[in-house]
Design a protein around this motif. Structure first.
Motif, short mmCIF file in Angstrom:
data_model
loop_
_atom_site.label_atom_id
_atom_site.label_comp_id
_atom_site.label_asym_id
_atom_site.label_seq_id
_atom_site.Cartn_x
_atom_site.Cartn_y
_atom_site.Cartn_z
N ILE A 21 0.83 -1.21 0.00
CA ILE A 21 0.00 0.00 0.00
C ILE A 21 0.86 1.25 0.00
CG2 ILE A 21 -1.68 1.33 1.35
CD1 ILE A 21 -2.91 -1.35 2.20
N ASN A 22 1.97 1.25 0.73
CA ASN A 22 2.86 2.40 0.74
C ASN A 22 3.50 2.62 -0.62
OD1 ASN A 22 3.71 4.56 2.25
ND2 ASN A 22 5.47 3.51 3.11
N TYR A 23 3.83 1.53 -1.31
CA TYR A 23 4.38 1.63 -2.67
C TYR A 23 3.35 2.27 -3.61
CZ TYR A 23 6.25 0.16 -7.20
OH TYR A 23 6.71 0.14 -8.49
N ALA A 24 2.10 1.83 -3.51
CA ALA A 24 1.05 2.40 -4.36
C ALA A 24 0.82 3.88 -4.03
CB ALA A 24 -0.24 1.61 -4.18
N LEU A 25 0.80 4.22 -2.76
CA LEU A 25 0.61 5.62 -2.38
C LEU A 25 1.79 6.49 -2.84
CD1 LEU A 25 -0.88 5.24 1.21
CD2 LEU A 25 -2.05 6.14 -0.81
N SER A 26 3.00 5.95 -2.77
CA SER A 26 4.16 6.71 -3.26
C SER A 26 4.06 6.96 -4.75
CB SER A 26 5.45 5.94 -2.96
OG SER A 26 5.69 5.88 -1.60
N ASN A 27 3.63 5.96 -5.49
CA ASN A 27 3.46 6.14 -6.93
C ASN A 27 2.42 7.21 -7.23
OD1 ASN A 27 5.23 4.36 -8.40
ND2 ASN A 27 4.15 2.70 -7.38
N MET A 28 1.32 7.19 -6.49
CA MET A 28 0.29 8.21 -6.71
C MET A 28 0.79 9.58 -6.31
SD MET A 28 -2.09 6.73 -8.25
CE MET A 28 -3.27 8.05 -8.25
N PHE A 41 -2.10 12.13 -0.77
CA PHE A 41 -1.41 10.85 -0.84
C PHE A 41 -0.21 10.80 0.10
CE2 PHE A 41 -3.74 10.85 -4.85
CZ PHE A 41 -4.36 9.63 -4.74
N PHE A 42 0.48 11.91 0.25
CA PHE A 42 1.60 11.94 1.19
C PHE A 42 1.11 11.80 2.63
CE2 PHE A 42 4.89 14.08 3.73
CZ PHE A 42 5.95 13.26 3.39
N ALA A 43 0.02 12.48 2.96
CA ALA A 43 -0.55 12.37 4.30
C ALA A 43 -1.04 10.94 4.55
CB ALA A 43 -1.69 13.36 4.47
N SER A 44 -1.55 10.29 3.53
CA SER A 44 -2.00 8.90 3.67
C SER A 44 -0.82 7.98 3.97
CB SER A 44 -2.71 8.43 2.40
OG SER A 44 -3.89 9.15 2.21
N GLU A 45 0.34 8.27 3.39
CA GLU A 45 1.53 7.47 3.69
C GLU A 45 1.93 7.62 5.16
OE1 GLU A 45 4.95 7.29 0.93
OE2 GLU A 45 3.76 8.69 -0.28
N ILE A 46 1.88 8.84 5.66
CA ILE A 46 2.23 9.09 7.06
C ILE A 46 1.22 8.40 7.98
CG2 ILE A 46 2.58 10.87 8.82
CD1 ILE A 46 4.71 10.80 6.58
N TRP A 47 -0.06 8.51 7.67
CA TRP A 47 -1.11 7.87 8.46
C TRP A 47 -0.94 6.35 8.46
CZ3 TRP A 47 -5.19 4.68 6.81
CH2 TRP A 47 -6.17 4.42 7.77
N LEU A 48 -0.63 5.79 7.29
CA LEU A 48 -0.43 4.34 7.18
C LEU A 48 0.76 3.89 8.03
CD1 LEU A 48 -1.30 1.72 5.71
CD2 LEU A 48 0.38 2.30 3.97
N MET A 49 1.83 4.67 8.03
CA MET A 49 3.00 4.33 8.83
C MET A 49 2.65 4.32 10.31
SD MET A 49 6.75 6.15 8.95
CE MET A 49 7.05 5.91 7.22
N GLY A 50 1.90 5.29 10.77
CA GLY A 50 1.49 5.33 12.17
C GLY A 50 0.60 4.15 12.55
N ASN A 51 -0.34 3.83 11.68
CA ASN A 51 -1.21 2.68 11.94
C ASN A 51 -0.43 1.38 11.96
OD1 ASN A 51 -3.55 4.08 12.29
ND2 ASN A 51 -4.37 3.64 10.27
N TYR A 52 0.51 1.21 11.05
CA TYR A 52 1.31 0.00 11.00
C TYR A 52 2.15 -0.13 12.27
CZ TYR A 52 5.00 -3.24 9.73
OH TYR A 52 5.89 -4.28 9.74
N TRP A 53 2.80 0.94 12.68
CA TRP A 53 3.63 0.90 13.88
C TRP A 53 2.79 0.56 15.11
CZ3 TRP A 53 3.92 3.62 18.49
CH2 TRP A 53 5.05 3.38 19.24
#
Length: 95
Positions: A21-28, A41-53
């Motif tokens: 998902i992070n790869y897809a968000l980075s591409n977008m 999309f950048f904010a979604s990457e940060i949010w995803l990282m927090g949720n994963y951690w």
């Protein structure tokens, strides 16, 4: 109580899911780099990282291990972007 095998399986699945998902968000984000949607999309990457951690930290009950695992997954994500490349294209509106 969870068995060790189910914990490890859940961590592996969460890690693979995070990387993809992070790869897809980075591409977008790279596709929209000159568009205000980049922020979304950048904010979604940060949010995803927090949720994963948070998820991994809850599973293993060890913040240091969770931090090491997120660094490994982030490096894997960057390696995917570097070696596989990014999606190249243009945004085409629906008509």
């Amino acid at each position: 109580m969870r068995t060790k095998a189910s914990k490890y399986l859940e961590i592996i699945i969460e890690s693979i899911n995070y990387i993809i998902i992070n790869y897809a968000l980075s591409n977008m984000a790279m596709l929209f780099q000159s568009n205000p949607l980049f922020i979304l999309f950048f904010a979604s990457e940060i949010w995803l990282m927090g949720n994963y951690w948070r998820k991994v930290s809850d599973i293993v009950k060890n913040k240091i291990f969770a931090g090491i695992l997120i660094i490994i997954c982030f490096v894997t994500h960057i390696a995917l972007v570097y070696f596989i490349g990014r999606v190249v294209g243009t945004v085409v509106p629906f008509q």
